[in-house]
Design a protein around this motif. Sequence first.
Motif: not given
Length: 304
Positions: A43-46, A156-157, A51-53, A189-197
């Motif tokens: 989805l993101l790469n389209s 990471h995107v 683009v995902t890294t 910019p790079i977006v780091a999508i994460r959840t440490m909870g």
Amino acid sequence: MSSERLKQEFNSRKKGILGALSSGTDASPKGSVDKQIIPIMELLNSHPGTVTTSSCSGRVSVFLEGRKQSSTASASQQERETDVATAGGKGGDGRWLFVTHDNLLDDILQESRDDNAFLNTIFGGIPSEPAATQLIGELSTGTRYVHFKFEPMILHVLTETLEIANRLLTCAISSSFRESGIVSPLKNPIVAIRTMGLAFDAPVGIYDPEKNVIQRFMDPPGLRVLARLTGDRFRENSRRIDSLYKTLLSAMEAPETPLESKKTRAFRKKAEGMDKGRKLAATREARVETDPLEDGISFQEEVM
């Protein structure tokens, strides 16, 4: 750097990343992309601006730390000790004894009803025994711990612009990936999508390299409880991944602003309207102060 140059640089990097993905090249130890995260990646790469890294859909693992540098070694000895683990335990023969990117623990618990079979599975075939009570007082900085871990999804995107990065970040946070953030805000910019909870890390034993034995802090029933807990985390992680996919899909369908959800767009429009109203009110006040006899219209504007 101009916007056109940023766009060219982004497109060049995206082309290289997608080329590597299509050829099956993957630098991770696993050597392939986790299947659960493929829909979000596609989805993101389209999207033309993302683009995902790098990615991991989440995993349960039992990890053996590597050899550690001795705190009592001399400076010359420490210089020779090059093959040692980092602070996180990687390197120096640190390795996974067990790892899965799918929620297989429920099946393993059912199949491995015999304690020896269960221990053999999670400890990668290394024999184990209960740790002696006096052992706790003998632990040192060089002790190699064995960890039972759950690590949630991380993605990471790379984005073309900061505007797209902010919208992607909004989608991530609204899907319960609350520790997400933007790194390298300059250029692309790079977006780091994460959840440490959801992260979980419990030391369950130490490794004796001379005997090749793991000395367990917990008995098999206790380890089975940890396995069930990580299974619960895995299911919640999957729920959040599904939520993120739906949020991204909804955002990318919005024709006016890609990667912006309907809820976010409503908030933005409301904020823009309020800001416009404030600016208009301020302009009217300024005009009144300039020439109160002209009903709010300044002389300069009347001439023009």
